[in-house]
Design an enzyme around this catalytic site. Structure first.
Site, mmCIF file in Angstrom:
data_model
loop_
_atom_site.group_PDB
_atom_site.id
_atom_site.type_symbol
_atom_site.label_atom_id
_atom_site.label_comp_id
_atom_site.label_asym_id
_atom_site.label_seq_id
_atom_site.Cartn_x
_atom_site.Cartn_y
_atom_site.Cartn_z
ATOM 1 N N ALA A 145 40.123 41.913 30.941
ATOM 2 C CA ALA A 145 41.075 41.082 31.692
ATOM 3 C C ALA A 145 42.476 41.592 31.381
ATOM 4 O O ALA A 145 42.676 42.382 30.461
ATOM 5 C CB ALA A 145 40.938 39.619 31.285
ATOM 6 N N LYS A 146 43.454 41.170 32.172
ATOM 7 C CA LYS A 146 44.858 41.502 31.904
ATOM 8 C C LYS A 146 45.702 40.520 32.700
ATOM 9 O O LYS A 146 45.266 40.023 33.733
ATOM 10 C CB LYS A 146 45.166 42.927 32.375
ATOM 11 C CG LYS A 146 46.313 43.563 31.646
ATOM 12 C CD LYS A 146 45.896 44.028 30.283
ATOM 13 C CE LYS A 146 46.994 44.758 29.549
ATOM 14 N NZ LYS A 146 46.534 45.313 28.289
ATOM 15 N N GLY A 147 46.912 40.266 32.224
ATOM 16 C CA GLY A 147 47.745 39.330 32.982
ATOM 17 C C GLY A 147 49.171 39.363 32.517
ATOM 18 O O GLY A 147 49.565 40.225 31.735
#
Length: 411
Positions: free
Chosen positions: A101-103
């Site tokens: 994931a990344k954000g």
């Protein structure tokens, strides 16, 4: 070539080598979920400011999704997508039970006060708290964020779900952070370098290193490599670049950079053009700053025999081809900088057990994981007659594909 195109290209090459079904290949590329939220906060002067926060959750076939949250003015959706996908393969290469994931939030943290950053982090957490969680998606710090940001996320999340230290990693030690986490990525780089050099009948001692980037990863890698007898002959950061062919005294440099916020002006070395850092004469080059720095323009001039990718995606695929023709060995990012996420996993495990480890145990376990990862990657290189980057990608993609199929893909 941008980060997403390069990552997709590496993924497709790996999937061909593995002979994956085309429908499965397509399914593995598409992110599981993309979240975009509006975050409006009152600023200190009473006016309202709105920011866009987002989270790309790429894949959860092997476990909860894991990845950083960055605060940066130019948060590019494509880049975030690529980094989320890279985390999926990276956690699989390291053999830890996570997906990617990344954000982040599109903001300039240097223009916000501490209380504004806190309000922004809390509003963002309120918007996504039901989409992250100990067994769903576990954020971590990235560019522009740190242990304090994680502490605010933990506190805000805990208001909804009860005290949950394992919901984020990279926390302050006092809130359940792990010993050894700060040095983990740099230490992993050192262990990976050691494993690669052993394979070639060499050791770190006596080798000449050039390090681009002297932030958390670059500075820890420099410190640990010099302790092993490696000679750091040139270093650069945002302030400039310095060189000393007899080796830079890293302890003195670390003290200097703490005080002066950069390597520029350090008197134990002479200044050089920051653009020439990658082509300085050395045995081992460690890019530990931004992506895309080694490209077709400078690849021919690189003098290093080994490149250790401490940054994410520092080498363009065009440069990859040029360098492999020159016989340069590249230790790929999805293996080389996986020390950080590995120790994040140890932090999560300690939080779930409610039992904290000594720093020595953290470092010993990290060495075990890095050595095993190198061995597994070399096995894939033999099986598919490919370089280390494809060895790492086939290893990661294969593990995710197998988990996906075993869980009942397509049902």
């Amino acid at each position: 070539m941008n980060a997403l195109a390069a990552t997709n290209r590496n993924f497709k090459l790996a999937s061909r080598l593995l002979g994956l079904d085309s429908k499965l290949e397509k399914s593995l590329l598409i992110p599981f979920r993309e979240i975009k939220v509006e975050c409006t906060i009152p600023k200190d002067d009473g006016t309202l400011a709105s920011f866009v926060g987002f989270r790309v959750q790429h894949d959860n076939a092997r476990g909860p999704m894991k990845g950083g949250i960055r605060y940066h003015p130019e948060v590019e959706p494509d880049e975030v997508n690529a980094l989320a996908q890279l985390m999926t393969w990276k956690t699989a290469v390291a053999k830890i039970p996570y997906g990617g994931a990344k954000g982040g939030i599109g903001c300039d943290p240097s223009k916000l006060s501490l209380s504004e950053l806190e309000r922004l982090t809390r509003v963002f957490t309120q918007k996504i708290h039901d989409l992250i969680g100990i067994h769903t998606d576990v954020p971590a710090p990235d560019m522009g964020t740190g242990p304090q940001t994680m502490a605010w996320i933990l506190d805000e999340y805990s208001k909804f779900h009860g005290y949950s230290p394992a919901v984020v990693t990279g926390k302050p030690i006092d809130l359940g952070g792990s010993l050894g986490r700060d040095a983990a990525t740099g230490r992993g780089v050192m262990f990976g370098t050691e494993a690669l050099l052993n394979e070639h009948g060499k050791s770190i001692s006596g080798q000449r290193f050039v390090i681009q980037g002297f932030g958390n990863v670059g500075s820890w890698a420099a410190k640990l490599i010099s302790e092993q007898g490696g000679k750091i002959v040139a270093v650069s950061d945002i302030s400039g670049a310095i060189k000393n062919k007899d080796g830079i005294d890293i302890e003195s440099l670390l003290n200097y950079t703490k005080e002066h916020r950069g390597v520029k002006g350090f008197d134990g070395a002479h200044p050089i053009d920051a653009n020439s850092i990658l082509v300085e004469d050395c045995d081992i080059l460690i890019p530990a700053a931004l992506g895309g720095v080694i490209n077709r323009e400078n690849a021919n001039e690189i003098k290093a025999k080994f490149i250790i990718e401490a940054a994410n995606h520092p080498t363009d695929p065009d440069a990859d081809e040029i360098l492999s023709k020159k016989g340069v060995v590249i230790l790929p990012d999805i293996y080389a900088n996986s020390g950080g996420v590995t120790v994040s996993y140890f932090e999560w495990v300690q939080n779930i057990q409610g039992f904290m480890w000594e720093e020595e145990k953290v470092n010993d376990e990290l060495k075990t994981y890095m050595n095993r990862g190198f061995k597994d990657m070399k096995e894939m290189c033999k099986t598919h007659a490919c370089d280390l980057r494809m060895g790492a990608f086939t290893l990661g993609v294969n593990r995710v594909a197998r988990a996906t199929v075993l869980r009942g893909w397509g049902a």
